[in-house]
Design an enzyme around this catalytic site. Structure first.
Site, PDB file in Angstrom:
ATOM      1  N   ASP A  88       0.780  -1.167  -0.035  1.00 32.61           N
ATOM      2  CA  ASP A  88      -0.210  -0.065  -0.077  1.00 32.61           C
ATOM      3  C   ASP A  88       0.791   1.193  -0.080  1.00 32.61           C
ATOM      4  O   ASP A  88       2.109   1.279   0.252  1.00 32.61           O
ATOM      5  CB  ASP A  88      -0.815   0.102   1.185  1.00 32.61           C
ATOM      6  CG  ASP A  88      -2.043   0.874   1.028  1.00 32.61           C
ATOM      7  OD1 ASP A  88      -2.250   1.606   0.022  1.00 32.61           O
ATOM      8  OD2 ASP A  88      -2.753   1.133   2.153  1.00 32.61           O
ATOM      9  N   HIS A  90       0.725   5.570   1.473  1.00 24.36           N
ATOM     10  CA  HIS A  90       0.040   6.579   2.359  1.00 24.36           C
ATOM     11  C   HIS A  90       0.800   7.727   2.105  1.00 24.36           C
ATOM     12  O   HIS A  90       2.032   7.959   2.082  1.00 24.36           O
ATOM     13  CB  HIS A  90       0.124   6.048   3.737  1.00 24.36           C
ATOM     14  CG  HIS A  90      -0.571   6.960   4.550  1.00 24.36           C
ATOM     15  ND1 HIS A  90      -1.781   7.007   4.879  1.00 24.36           N
ATOM     16  CD2 HIS A  90       0.032   7.824   5.292  1.00 24.36           C
ATOM     17  CE1 HIS A  90      -1.973   8.325   5.774  1.00 24.36           C
ATOM     18  NE2 HIS A  90      -0.866   8.715   6.159  1.00 24.36           N
ATOM     19  N   SER A  91       0.051   8.841   2.039  1.00 24.77           N
ATOM     20  CA  SER A  91       0.478  10.137   1.893  1.00 24.77           C
ATOM     21  C   SER A  91       0.263  10.824   3.222  1.00 24.77           C
ATOM     22  O   SER A  91      -1.079  10.703   3.678  1.00 24.77           O
ATOM     23  CB  SER A  91      -0.287  10.910   0.594  1.00 24.77           C
ATOM     24  OG  SER A  91       0.124  12.271   0.938  1.00 24.77           O
ATOM     25  N   THR A 139      -9.034  11.289   0.168  1.00 20.40           N
ATOM     26  CA  THR A 139      -9.625  10.300  -0.992  1.00 20.40           C
ATOM     27  C   THR A 139     -10.948   9.840  -0.983  1.00 20.40           C
ATOM     28  O   THR A 139     -11.566   9.878  -2.101  1.00 20.40           O
ATOM     29  CB  THR A 139      -8.679   9.142  -0.751  1.00 20.40           C
ATOM     30  OG1 THR A 139      -7.159   9.735  -1.037  1.00 20.40           O
ATOM     31  CG2 THR A 139      -8.845   8.152  -2.058  1.00 20.40           C
ATOM     32  N   ARG A 187      -6.982  14.270  20.507  1.00 22.63           N
ATOM     33  CA  ARG A 187      -5.744  15.026  20.102  1.00 22.63           C
ATOM     34  C   ARG A 187      -6.241  16.378  19.422  1.00 22.63           C
ATOM     35  O   ARG A 187      -5.652  17.406  19.594  1.00 22.63           O
ATOM     36  CB  ARG A 187      -4.976  14.184  18.984  1.00 22.63           C
ATOM     37  CG  ARG A 187      -4.142  13.062  19.647  1.00 22.63           C
ATOM     38  CD  ARG A 187      -3.619  12.170  18.395  1.00 22.63           C
ATOM     39  NE  ARG A 187      -2.908  12.931  17.527  1.00 22.63           N
ATOM     40  CZ  ARG A 187      -2.715  12.459  16.217  1.00 22.63           C
ATOM     41  NH1 ARG A 187      -3.355  11.381  15.943  1.00 22.63           N
ATOM     42  NH2 ARG A 187      -2.197  13.178  15.376  1.00 22.63           N
ATOM     43  N   LYS A 206      -3.388   2.008  11.325  1.00 25.23           N
ATOM     44  CA  LYS A 206      -4.337   1.638  10.364  1.00 25.23           C
ATOM     45  C   LYS A 206      -3.749   0.985   9.128  1.00 25.23           C
ATOM     46  O   LYS A 206      -4.315   0.035   8.596  1.00 25.23           O
ATOM     47  CB  LYS A 206      -5.049   2.866   9.867  1.00 25.23           C
ATOM     48  CG  LYS A 206      -5.835   3.571  11.144  1.00 25.23           C
ATOM     49  CD  LYS A 206      -6.685   4.665  10.652  1.00 25.23           C
ATOM     50  CE  LYS A 206      -5.897   6.062  10.275  1.00 25.23           C
ATOM     51  NZ  LYS A 206      -5.397   6.622  11.639  1.00 25.23           N
ATOM     52  N   LYS A 207      -2.363   1.361   8.772  1.00 20.12           N
ATOM     53  CA  LYS A 207      -1.954   0.578   7.494  1.00 20.12           C
ATOM     54  C   LYS A 207      -1.581  -0.739   8.007  1.00 20.12           C
ATOM     55  O   LYS A 207      -1.579  -1.693   7.152  1.00 20.12           O
ATOM     56  CB  LYS A 207      -0.309   1.355   7.236  1.00 20.12           C
ATOM     57  CG  LYS A 207      -0.880   2.793   6.308  1.00 20.12           C
ATOM     58  CD  LYS A 207      -1.748   2.575   5.070  1.00 20.12           C
ATOM     59  CE  LYS A 207      -2.360   3.562   4.757  1.00 20.12           C
ATOM     60  NZ  LYS A 207      -3.178   3.282   3.474  1.00 20.12           N
TER      61      LYS A 207
END
Length: 464
Positions: A88, A90-91, A139, A187, A206-207
């Site tokens: 995967d 991720h940005s 996204t 947070r 999460k990833k």
């Protein structure tokens, strides 16, 4: 097991002590297991620990344990039955950052070209994405402008979509990393959002819940980046790479420029439109940076998956897949599998129906020398394309079109941006924000490369 006392954990971290694995796991377990009738830990205590971590930080063991505990706080995708390579991207978020919409179908097409013995794509991309917040786009908001598209599928449906398509584009379900939902919300209210340790645990938990073999991180730097300085972005990249590797996932981070909006469009449907144009072979000059970055990131993913001998060879492979039309075919399969109406891609420009638009023109001649990209992102948000807090509605058709890039020669009266909104009254403030964000000079600026640095286990070791 010793009795759990949240105040002890808070005091230990407040005083700069390293928390034990048992303390960290106990605290996360207490967050997830609490009910209205049984508060093992209160919001005030969670907030106190967040602030203690913000001020004192975490060592590598603590961070790995926190990430692992958060990952295991809910459902974890079981990729083993698919017998495929899970990868995967991720940005950390930016303006006009729509690379996921190109990368997922590129990798899906590559995976479908190499089926396993079980008939499953040789590469699968289980992409869990987020929504827009603040000046950055999301996204999921882009995907949900496609009529019928369902991003809220469960893990069983995710497995089936991956089996058929090689990629899926979904949102975080209530049962994926539920501890993060509580921590993230607090947070946001306690001034601890910018902690690189808490950001790392949030993203990586999460990833890693996707059961990945490899992960490529796109960490933004520049005026539109989430982190305020290059050094802070470096630190975040290093923490995420170390955390991923500690969990057994081969992880690489690229520090990439976010000094201007990426690609031609920034918004929701307009970004889908841009990506569909690219996959259909209509390459606009303003999309060149988007295509370049998507190919670079996809190239790293193909390399880590063993499909290319180097990231550069992987990038060439990604470009070939994009040009061949195979990525577009994979895109249609993914959208159809998730309930989307693919007929809108026959003429994506016709699906763009803003109620109002305005062209921002140059007031002087020169070169576009710099831009406050974060300010440009806030302008997109004010047009209606983004949200200021979770749950706010977003407009499908609001956004901007860029007509120039940094370094462009500009003539007085030339179009710089076109603004779109579903409310005429929303155009004025964003126009002024965009105008204030631009600097036009009399000499061409020195342009920096799109990829500034690659952070890997090897580069981290060289730094030590």
């Amino acid at each position: 097991m010793n009795a759990f006392h949240p105040i002890d954990v808070i005091l230990h971290k407040r005083d700069g002590l390293a928390l034990s694995d048992e303390e960290i796991r106990g605290f996360i377990r207490a967050i997830v297991e609490r009910t209205p009738d049984c508060q093992l830990v209160t919001d005030a205590q969670i907030a106190a620990l967040l602030m203690a971590i913000f001020l004192q930080g975490l060592d590598s063991r603590e961070l790995a344990t926190l990430t692992s505990a958060m990952r295991s706080s809910g459902d974890v995708f079981d990729a083993a039955p698919l017998k495929t390579f899970m990868v995967d991207k991720h940005s950390t978020g930016g303006v006009g950052d729509k690379t996921s919409l190109l990368i997922a179908p590129i990798l899906a097409a590559a995976g479908l070209a190499h089926l396993t013995d079980e008939g499953v794509p040789g590469i699968c991309v289980p992409m869990i994405s987020g929504r827009s917040l603040g000046h950055t786009g999301g996204t999921l908001d882009k995907l949900e402008t496609i009529p019928g598209f369902n991003s809220q599928i469960d893990l069983k449906q995710l497995a089936e979509t991956l089996r058929i398509c090689g990629a899926a584009l979904i949102g975080q379900t209530p049962r994926i990393v539920p501890a993060d939902r509580t921590l993230y919300a607090l947070r946001d209210h306690t001034g601890t959002v910018e902690s690189p340790f808490l950001i790392t645990a949030s993203i990586m938990s999460k990833k890693l819940a996707e059961s990945l073999n490899a992960l490529v991180l796109d960490v933004k730097v520049g005026s539109g980046a989430f982190m305020p300085t290059y050094e802070r972005s470096q630190q975040l990249a290093t923490l995420m790479v170390e955390t991923g590797e500690a969990a057994g996932t081969h992880t690489v981070a690229l520090l990439t420029g976010m000094d201007e909006p990426l690609g031609r469009f920034s918004g929701n449907w307009v970004e889908v439109w841009e990506c569909v144009d690219i996959m259909q072979g209509r390459w606009h000059p303003m999309s060149a940076d988007l295509i370049e970055l998507s190919n670079i990131l996809a190239g790293w993913m193909l390399h880590l998956a063993g499909r290319a001998p180097s990231p550069e060879a992987g990038s060439e492979m990604a470009d070939s897949i994009l040009r061949s039309g195979d990525a577009y075919k994979a895109w249609l399969r993914i959208v159809q599998a998730q309930g989307g109406d693919i007929s809108v891609f026959e003429d994506p420009a016709a699906h763009h129906k803003p109620a109002a638009k305005r062209v921002l023109k140059a007031e002087q001649t020169g070169y576009l020398s710099s831009m406050n990209c974060k300010q440009a992102g806030w302008a997109v948000q004010r047009l209606g394309a983004g949200r200021t807090k979770p749950g706010d509605p977003v407009s499908a058709h609001a956004g901007i079109e860029s007509h120039v890039k940094l370094g462009s020669r500009i003539e007085r009266g030339q179009a710089l941006f076109t603004l779109f909104s579903e409310d005429e009254a929303l155009l004025e403030e964003p126009e002024q924000m965009l105008r204030a964000a631009l600097s036009i000079g009399q000499t061409p600026p020195k342009l920096l490369p799109l990829v500034r640095e690659v952070v890997s286990t090897e580069s981290i070791q060289r730094q030590k």
